[in-house]
Design an enzyme around this catalytic site. Structure first.
Site, PDB file in Angstrom:
ATOM      1  N   LYS A   1      41.255  33.411  47.707  1.00 16.73           N
ATOM      2  CA  LYS A   1      40.083  34.154  48.167  1.00 16.73           C
ATOM      3  C   LYS A   1      38.789  33.511  47.680  1.00 16.73           C
ATOM      4  CE  LYS A   1      39.182  38.461  46.754  1.00 16.73           C
ATOM      5  NZ  LYS A   1      38.893  39.917  46.697  1.00 16.73           N
ATOM      6  N   SER A   2      38.762  33.085  46.418  1.00 16.51           N
ATOM      7  CA  SER A   2      37.550  32.478  45.870  1.00 16.51           C
ATOM      8  C   SER A   2      37.150  31.228  46.644  1.00 16.51           C
ATOM      9  CB  SER A   2      37.759  32.120  44.394  1.00 16.51           C
ATOM     10  OG  SER A   2      37.979  33.267  43.618  1.00 16.51           O
TER      11      SER A   2
ATOM     12  N   GLY B   1      32.660  42.151  46.104  1.00 15.31           N
ATOM     13  CA  GLY B   1      31.640  41.795  45.134  1.00 15.31           C
ATOM     14  C   GLY B   1      31.373  40.303  45.127  1.00 15.31           C
TER      15      GLY B   1
ATOM     16  N   ARG C   1      28.626  49.337  42.637  1.00 18.30           N
ATOM     17  CA  ARG C   1      28.713  48.274  41.634  1.00 18.30           C
ATOM     18  C   ARG C   1      27.341  47.690  41.310  1.00 18.30           C
ATOM     19  NH1 ARG C   1      33.541  44.314  43.382  1.00 18.30           N
ATOM     20  NH2 ARG C   1      33.105  43.482  41.308  1.00 18.30           N
TER      21      ARG C   1
ATOM     22  N   GLN D   1      30.868  34.755  39.393  1.00 19.48           N
ATOM     23  CA  GLN D   1      30.003  35.207  40.482  1.00 19.48           C
ATOM     24  C   GLN D   1      28.539  34.946  40.154  1.00 19.48           C
ATOM     25  OE1 GLN D   1      30.936  39.320  41.146  1.00 19.48           O
ATOM     26  NE2 GLN D   1      32.968  38.912  41.949  1.00 19.48           N
TER      27      GLN D   1
ATOM     28  N   ASP E   1      41.176  39.126  36.997  1.00 18.20           N
ATOM     29  CA  ASP E   1      41.689  39.959  38.085  1.00 18.20           C
ATOM     30  C   ASP E   1      43.169  40.308  37.921  1.00 18.20           C
ATOM     31  OD1 ASP E   1      39.321  40.213  39.534  1.00 18.20           O
ATOM     32  OD2 ASP E   1      39.624  38.308  40.553  1.00 18.20           O
TER      33      ASP E   1
ATOM     34  N   LYS F   1      34.497  46.194  37.836  1.00 16.20           N
ATOM     35  CA  LYS F   1      35.085  45.581  39.027  1.00 16.20           C
ATOM     36  C   LYS F   1      35.062  46.591  40.178  1.00 16.20           C
ATOM     37  CE  LYS F   1      36.378  41.328  37.944  1.00 16.20           C
ATOM     38  NZ  LYS F   1      36.070  40.166  38.814  1.00 16.20           N
TER      39      LYS F   1
ATOM     40  N   ARG G   1      43.654  45.741  43.876  1.00 13.00           N
ATOM     41  CA  ARG G   1      44.532  45.283  42.801  1.00 13.00           C
ATOM     42  C   ARG G   1      45.179  46.451  42.054  1.00 13.00           C
ATOM     43  NH1 ARG G   1      43.776  40.052  43.475  1.00 13.00           N
ATOM     44  NH2 ARG G   1      41.647  39.271  43.771  1.00 13.00           N
TER      45      ARG G   1
END
Length: 449
Positions: A28-29, A101, A129, A176, A327, A354, A403
């Site tokens: 995903k990153s 996020g 968030r 991030q 994560d 998160k 998650r």
């Protein structure tokens, strides 16, 4: 309620051995970053193996709104015709980043040094968030942000018309934040410098170098000092996205706790800034081996083979490892429940901000399932009951967090009584094939209350 529809209750029950090959989705990153940097390059970037979860799809829509041409060719194959550094157009509509996020913070960084105004929003979880951790350093470039109380979405950013380069020390370990500052620095003159005291995932630095940016990293007494020369012309690339280690965590951890299991998870990215979970599991006594180790696209890759491990031991997880597995702590806490002794996890305050407060969400669910959990502001300890001794038999709140939902469903595969989650819908944001993949290995996951 799930981020994109009505709640989807799910129940996971004890099953026979898990076996087979688990083809997990793309990372995903790296998927987020490939779309964003492709949009900031000049020409056509091609991508294979892109994660087609909702988070990444929302980032693709955002890049289209900024003027890039983003095309889905099917089967995880995409292309992005970029507009160049500083070439973003002002979007006509609000940018909806859904549950992501990572997506919203990276996109904020990418547009912060262009003279455009952009309004961002997301689902209920994302809108709760904090964004100040990103908007504060972006303000140093000259970007202005106006949002709800507490620095929360919806929020409008007005990009800097005359950006200045920045030297910024990241106050908490966050890939991030680091990435947002580096992406903003692309369209600032001179050199932007980011200093991080603890190393976080370095996909942005690796990918920037691949796209032709002048970027260097030096380890000093201050920490990792990353220097980026601004206003490059990024060159389009072909990116073959490795499989996501955060997604691989779920079939791997399930195999370790379900008797008789033997699961192969191929082509997993083992970037050292991401592989902390697998190191930790092996220290606990997990039968987890790396096969066919190699390098693809500048990232280390291997096939993971995980087998049932009945004699797992609780350990002290080093605090400095937290950034490389942030994560994965929810599913690690599940494995720790089936180990003997205490697994202590310090240095994890990031988990409290998160998609949900992940420490609280997991602690509440684990306690309800019969596991002893202690927790503080930046630590938690799970006292395992050993293989076959975890009662289960409860419904846990997922808190719109993919998650959390997947972790409790993995837990139900080895508890004495089934485990349920109130809403498995958010799983689609990162791992849309989770149910089918786990079912193919032999798991028993059913929808419905």
């Amino acid at each position: 309620m799930s981020s994109h529809g009505d709640p989807i209750p799910m129940t996971s029950s004890a099953c026979g051995p898990l076996s087979g090959v688990a083809e997990v989705p793309g990372d995903k990153s790296i998927s987020h970053r490939s779309l964003i940097l492709g949009a900031m390059a000049v020409g056509e970037t091609t991508i294979t193996g892109l994660l087609e979860g909702q988070d990444v799809l929302d980032t693709g829509k955002a890049m289209q709104a900024f003027g890039a041409e983003v095309i889905n060719h099917g089967g995880g194959s995409w292309s992005v015709h970029g507009v160049g550094v500083g070439g973003f157009a002002e979007p006509d509509q609000v940018i909806d980043c859904g549950n992501s996020g990572t997506g919203v913070r990276l996109i904020m960084g990418a547009m912060a040094t262009s003279p455009i105004s952009v309004t961002f929003t997301g689902d209920a979880s994302l809108n709760g968030r904090p964004m100040a951790r990103v908007t504060d350093p972006l303000a140093l470039f000259g970007c202005q942000a106006v949002g709800r109380a507490g620095g929360r979405l919806p929020m409008t950013l007005v990009g800097a018309a005359d950006p200045v380069p920045v030297r910024y020390t990241v106050p908490v370990p966050s890939a991030q934040v680091k990435s947002a500052v580096l992406l903003a620095g692309l369209n600032a003159p001179g050199e932007t410098v980011v200093i991080e005291e603890e190393a976080t995932r370095d996909h942005t630095e690796r990918m920037l170098a691949g796209f032709g940016a002048e970027i260097s990293t030096e380890v000093t007494e201050e920490g990792r000092v990353i220097t980026l020369k601004g206003q490059p012309e990024l060159k389009p690339q072909h990116i073959d996205v490795p499989r996501d280690p955060s997604s691989a965590a779920f079939p791997v951890c399930a195999a370790l706790i379900v008797p008789g299991s033997d699961v192969l998870v191929p082509n997993i990215g083992l970037n050292p800034t991401r592989a902390g979970l697998f190191t930790t599991l092996r220290e606990m006594g997990a039968d987890l081996v790396y096969e066919n180790e190699r390098e693809e696209g500048g990232e280390p890759v291997a096939d993971l083979r995980a087998r049932f491990s009945p004699d797992l031991k609780g350990i002290e997880v080093p605090a400095e490892r937290a950034a490389s597995m942030i994560d994965e702590y929810p599913v690690l806490s599940v494995v720790a429940s089936f180990a003997s002794g205490e697994t202590h996890m310090p240095g994890v305050k990031e988990l409290r901000v998160k998609e949900s407060d992940r420490i609280d969400a997991m602690a509440v669910g684990l306690r309800a399932a019969g596991v002893t959990v202690e927790d503080g502001p930046d630590w938690w300890t799970v006292t395992g009951l050993g293989h076959g001794n975890v009662p289960g038999g409860v419904t846990c709140a997922s808190h719109l967090d993919h998650r959390i939902a997947m972790s409790f469903l993995v837990m139900g595969m080895a508890t004495q009584k089934p485990m349920s989650v109130d809403d498995g819908g958010p799983i689609a944001t990162s791992f849309p094939i989770f149910e089918a993949l786990m079912g193919g290995l032999g798991a028993d996951i059913q929808r419905g209350g």
